[in-house]
Design a protein around this motif. Structure first.
Motif, PDB file in Angstrom:
ATOM      1  N   SER A 155       0.845  -1.211   0.000  1.00 50.54           N
ATOM      2  CA  SER A 155       0.000   0.000   0.000  1.00 50.54           C
ATOM      3  C   SER A 155       0.871   1.248   0.000  1.00 50.54           C
ATOM      4  CB  SER A 155      -0.967  -0.023   1.189  1.00 50.54           C
ATOM      5  OG  SER A 155      -0.290  -0.064   2.425  1.00 50.54           O
ATOM      6  N   ARG A 156       1.276   1.700   1.172  1.00 51.93           N
ATOM      7  CA  ARG A 156       2.182   2.840   1.273  1.00 51.93           C
ATOM      8  C   ARG A 156       3.214   2.554   2.367  1.00 51.93           C
ATOM      9  NH1 ARG A 156       1.159   3.838  -3.081  1.00 51.93           N
ATOM     10  NH2 ARG A 156       0.230   5.695  -4.009  1.00 51.93           N
ATOM     11  N   GLY A 157       4.427   3.055   2.170  1.00 46.93           N
ATOM     12  CA  GLY A 157       5.531   2.746   3.073  1.00 46.93           C
ATOM     13  C   GLY A 157       5.336   3.238   4.490  1.00 46.93           C
ATOM     14  N   THR A 158       4.540   4.285   4.656  1.00 47.00           N
ATOM     15  CA  THR A 158       4.368   4.870   5.989  1.00 47.00           C
ATOM     16  C   THR A 158       3.411   4.067   6.873  1.00 47.00           C
ATOM     17  OG1 THR A 158       2.649   6.227   4.994  1.00 47.00           O
ATOM     18  CG2 THR A 158       4.803   7.256   5.267  1.00 47.00           C
ATOM     19  N   VAL A 159       2.754   3.076   6.294  1.00 48.16           N
ATOM     20  CA  VAL A 159       1.720   2.347   7.036  1.00 48.16           C
ATOM     21  C   VAL A 159       2.319   1.343   8.037  1.00 48.16           C
ATOM     22  CG1 VAL A 159      -0.248   0.758   6.708  1.00 48.16           C
ATOM     23  CG2 VAL A 159       0.072   2.669   5.146  1.00 48.16           C
ATOM     24  N   VAL A 160       3.544   0.896   7.764  1.00 42.34           N
ATOM     25  CA  VAL A 160       4.181  -0.106   8.631  1.00 42.34           C
ATOM     26  C   VAL A 160       5.439   0.478   9.263  1.00 42.34           C
ATOM     27  CG1 VAL A 160       5.340  -2.364   8.640  1.00 42.34           C
ATOM     28  CG2 VAL A 160       3.310  -2.015   7.228  1.00 42.34           C
ATOM     29  N   ASP A 161       5.610   0.215  10.557  1.00 46.67           N
ATOM     30  CA  ASP A 161       6.846   0.601  11.237  1.00 46.67           C
ATOM     31  C   ASP A 161       7.922  -0.426  10.839  1.00 46.67           C
ATOM     32  OD1 ASP A 161       8.947   0.895  12.983  1.00 46.67           O
ATOM     33  OD2 ASP A 161       7.682   1.200  14.753  1.00 46.67           O
ATOM     34  N   ILE A 162       8.796   0.004   9.950  1.00 48.15           N
ATOM     35  CA  ILE A 162       9.776  -0.912   9.343  1.00 48.15           C
ATOM     36  C   ILE A 162      10.714  -1.501  10.400  1.00 48.15           C
ATOM     37  CG2 ILE A 162      11.785  -0.977   7.773  1.00 48.15           C
ATOM     38  CD1 ILE A 162       9.317  -0.760   6.120  1.00 48.15           C
ATOM     39  N   LYS A 163      11.090  -0.676  11.374  1.00 51.59           N
ATOM     40  CA  LYS A 163      12.018  -1.145  12.410  1.00 51.59           C
ATOM     41  C   LYS A 163      11.374  -2.295  13.210  1.00 51.59           C
ATOM     42  CE  LYS A 163      15.017   0.716  15.806  1.00 51.59           C
ATOM     43  NZ  LYS A 163      15.298   1.536  16.850  1.00 51.59           N
ATOM     44  N   ALA A 164      10.107  -2.075  13.587  1.00 50.90           N
ATOM     45  CA  ALA A 164       9.399  -3.103  14.364  1.00 50.90           C
ATOM     46  C   ALA A 164       9.237  -4.380  13.538  1.00 50.90           C
ATOM     47  CB  ALA A 164       8.032  -2.573  14.790  1.00 50.90           C
ATOM     48  N   LEU A 165       8.993  -4.221  12.238  1.00 46.49           N
ATOM     49  CA  LEU A 165       8.824  -5.389  11.369  1.00 46.49           C
ATOM     50  C   LEU A 165      10.146  -6.159  11.264  1.00 46.49           C
ATOM     51  CD1 LEU A 165       7.283  -7.160   9.358  1.00 46.49           C
ATOM     52  CD2 LEU A 165       7.797  -5.485   7.569  1.00 46.49           C
ATOM     53  N   ALA A 166      11.249  -5.423  11.067  1.00 48.63           N
ATOM     54  CA  ALA A 166      12.554  -6.079  10.937  1.00 48.63           C
ATOM     55  C   ALA A 166      12.876  -6.867  12.208  1.00 48.63           C
ATOM     56  CB  ALA A 166      13.628  -5.031  10.651  1.00 48.63           C
ATOM     57  N   GLN A 167      12.546  -6.262  13.341  1.00 46.88           N
ATOM     58  CA  GLN A 167      12.830  -6.929  14.612  1.00 46.88           C
ATOM     59  C   GLN A 167      12.013  -8.236  14.736  1.00 46.88           C
ATOM     60  OE1 GLN A 167      11.914  -4.352  17.835  1.00 46.88           O
ATOM     61  NE2 GLN A 167      13.481  -5.235  19.182  1.00 46.88           N
ATOM     62  N   ALA A 168      10.727  -8.169  14.379  1.00 43.76           N
ATOM     63  CA  ALA A 168       9.862  -9.351  14.496  1.00 43.76           C
ATOM     64  C   ALA A 168      10.290 -10.462  13.536  1.00 43.76           C
ATOM     65  CB  ALA A 168       8.419  -8.953  14.228  1.00 43.76           C
ATOM     66  N   LEU A 169      10.877 -10.082  12.396  1.00 37.14           N
ATOM     67  CA  LEU A 169      11.363 -11.093  11.448  1.00 37.14           C
ATOM     68  C   LEU A 169      12.645 -11.725  11.976  1.00 37.14           C
ATOM     69  CD1 LEU A 169      10.681  -9.056   8.193  1.00 37.14           C
ATOM     70  CD2 LEU A 169       9.661 -11.286   8.715  1.00 37.14           C
ATOM     71  N   ARG A 170      13.500 -10.890  12.543  1.00 36.34           N
ATOM     72  CA  ARG A 170      14.796 -11.409  13.017  1.00 36.34           C
ATOM     73  C   ARG A 170      14.632 -12.267  14.276  1.00 36.34           C
ATOM     74  NH1 ARG A 170      18.706  -9.279   9.817  1.00 36.34           N
ATOM     75  NH2 ARG A 170      18.331  -7.207   8.954  1.00 36.34           N
ATOM     76  N   ASN A 171      13.638 -11.877  15.140  1.00 38.70           N
ATOM     77  CA  ASN A 171      13.503 -12.704  16.360  1.00 38.70           C
ATOM     78  C   ASN A 171      12.548 -13.886  16.145  1.00 38.70           C
ATOM     79  OD1 ASN A 171      10.813 -11.860  16.774  1.00 38.70           O
ATOM     80  ND2 ASN A 171      11.413 -10.203  18.162  1.00 38.70           N
ATOM     81  N   GLY A 172      12.035 -14.036  14.916  1.00 33.17           N
ATOM     82  CA  GLY A 172      11.262 -15.233  14.587  1.00 33.17           C
ATOM     83  C   GLY A 172       9.790 -15.150  14.945  1.00 33.17           C
ATOM     84  N   HIS A 173       9.323 -14.003  15.482  1.00 35.07           N
ATOM     85  CA  HIS A 173       7.881 -13.921  15.769  1.00 35.07           C
ATOM     86  C   HIS A 173       7.088 -14.013  14.460  1.00 35.07           C
ATOM     87  CE1 HIS A 173       4.093 -13.001  17.544  1.00 35.07           C
ATOM     88  NE2 HIS A 173       3.969 -11.897  16.811  1.00 35.07           N
ATOM     89  N   LEU A 174       7.543 -13.296  13.444  1.00 36.40           N
ATOM     90  CA  LEU A 174       6.898 -13.440  12.124  1.00 36.40           C
ATOM     91  C   LEU A 174       7.731 -14.376  11.257  1.00 36.40           C
ATOM     92  CD1 LEU A 174       5.694  -9.820  11.177  1.00 36.40           C
ATOM     93  CD2 LEU A 174       4.459 -11.636  12.375  1.00 36.40           C
ATOM     94  N   ALA A 175       7.001 -15.158  10.411  1.00 34.35           N
ATOM     95  CA  ALA A 175       7.713 -16.148   9.579  1.00 34.35           C
ATOM     96  C   ALA A 175       8.173 -15.556   8.251  1.00 34.35           C
ATOM     97  CB  ALA A 175       6.813 -17.348   9.332  1.00 34.35           C
ATOM     98  N   GLY A 176       7.671 -14.365   7.927  1.00 36.16           N
ATOM     99  CA  GLY A 176       8.090 -13.781   6.659  1.00 36.16           C
ATOM    100  C   GLY A 176       7.352 -12.482   6.365  1.00 36.16           C
TER     101      GLY A 176
END
Ligand SMILES: O=C(O)[C@H](O)COP(=O)(O)O
Length: 440
Positions: A263-284
């Protein structure tokens, strides 16, 4: 150029052309189509170029976006500009656009334009609300499968010479739940496609909308986040959608779920997403849009998401297919030509909507007055008193917020009267823009 200079130069050119008008001609158009300049940025389709050229306008097409200073320089003398999602037409840029009458957003989003300021200057803005929705929906379907099979990672490994045949944590999408945030043109297309592939579809929208197929709306964003295996965003950029998905929302998502944002880049907090991907909470994750995107191809791009596991990054290509671009090109270029030639503002996103159909063909000197003025009491009375000596065949007016739009077809006994009419209407204190269109 001051408003006065703008008005008087228009009067001169309009008078000259009017005198050259041939009898028995039939189509509305501006005084001199060949003097209309259109600037297209961001690789707008050839079809759009063809349409504005066929209208007789001059067109310059640039394949990239321009930065603020470049825009201020380039926009000075154009009557129309076509952009996609990257070009920022803020009030500073628009203030420099002395002749600008129409903006075409050759995409869905219009957040890149200061719509209110544009309207206050009498500039109407058109977009293409749905022509690329199928392309975006298809991309999301492809990415849901890619994420569930970890195709991005496998592909990277193979290119790096590593054979890694695994089935652990790789899944079919059949029977899984996709949660669509924003059930508009794209969300609904996606709903149909996902369901036909055996997925369960839930969606959340701020508006009450009709669910398609067996899809179900949920009562809150939280409910969607808790239930979905794949969360996909299809909302516009507004103050309400900024960081709609941040740390708290990601935490609410199922462990092992995936997030997709086209949609638009401002809709997601990229830092929080990167963290959740790296710590395995999100699968992708699949991310097509970013808070900062390069202005042109070949430029360096960096993001905290680079290198995150099972993360597909694409350069804002959701709507970038030949089919979508062609359709958008036809739709928006036709709206630009329609507005310039007849004043039709139907489906403009920031403007009162008028689409006055021309009357039966006449051999009289008929013309159309198109006027944008401040929406305050008494202006129509002033206009009508100027026109009272002439035969007004048709007229329409509409308002939206602080501006009002007026269109009238009049028949003149003497073509020279146009100068009196033009000077009168454009001289009204509340005038923003006055144009004269001729049946030629
Ligand atoms: O607003 C849109 O339609 C999409 O974000 C696509 O934008 P684009 O035309 O700049 O690719």
């Amino acid at each position: 150029m001051s408003d006065t200079e703008r008005k008087s130069s228009a009067t001169v050119s309009r008078r000259n052309s009017f005198n050259k008008r041939e009898a028995g001609t039939k189509k509305l158009q501006p005084v001199s189509s060949e003097s209309i300049k259109i600037l297209f940025l961001e690789n707008i389709s050839e079809k759009a170029v063809e349409i504005v050229k066929n209208a007789g306008y001059q067109v310059e097409s640039v394949s990239r976006s321009l930065n603020e200073e470049e825009l201020i320089e380039k926009i000075k003398d154009v009557h129309g500009i076509g952009i996609r999602s990257k070009t920022r037409l803020n009030s500073r840029v628009l203030a420099a656009a002395d002749n600008l009458q129409v903006i075409g957003c050759f995409c869905i989003g219009t957040n890149q334009v200061d719509l209110e300021y544009a309207a206050s200057r009498g500039i109407s803005v058109f977009n293409s609300p749905f022509s690329n929705s199928r392309s975006v929906a298809e991309l999301i379907i492809a990415e849901i499968i890619m994420l569930s099979r970890k195709l991005g990672d496998r592909n990277n490994e193979m290119h790096a010479g590593e054979w890694n045949k695994v089935s652990k944590k790789c899944h079919e999408i059949r029977g899984k739940t996709v949660g669509i945030i924003g059930y508009g043109h794209i969300g609904t297309q996606l709903s149909v496609l996902a369901e036909s592939m055996g997925m369960k579809v839930i969606w959340y929208d701020v508006l009450p909308l009709m669910p398609l197929g067996r899809s179900k709306s949920v009562g809150s964003l939280e409910e969607l986040l808790v239930k979905a295996d794949y969360v996909t965003l299809h909302v516009p950029e507004t103050s309400e959608t900024k960081n709609l998905i941040g740390e708290d929302e990601i935490r609410m998502m199922k462990k092992g779920a995936c997030l997709l944002n086209a949609s638009r880049g401002t809709v997601v907090d990229i830092k929080a997403l990167a963290q959740a991907l790296r710590n395995g909470h999100l699968a992708g994750a699949a991310v097509d849009v970013f808070p900062q995107e390069p202005f042109e191809n070949g430029k360096f791009f960096e993001s905290e998401l680079a290198g995150c596991p099972n993360t597909i990054l694409t350069p804002h290509i959701g709507g970038s297919t030949e089919e979508a671009q062609r359709m958008i090109g036809i739709e928006v270029a036709s709206a630009i030509v329609g507005y310039m030639n007849t004043g039709a503002s139907l489906n403009a996103v920031n403007f009162p909507e008028i689409d006055l159909k021309p009357g039966a063909v006449s051999d009289k000197h008929r013309l159309r007055i198109v006027n944008v003025h401040q929406n305050v009491p008494g202006v129509l009375q002033k206009i009508n008193s100027i026109l009272s000596k002439y035969n007004v065949d048709k007229q329409a007016s509409d308002s939206r917020g602080e501006i009002a739009y007026y269109v009238a077809d009049i028949t003149l006994p003497d073509p020279e009267d146009i100068n009196v009419i033009y000077a009168g209407i454009s001289g009204i204190t509340e005038n923003i823009i006055t144009r004269v269109l001729f049946e030629k």
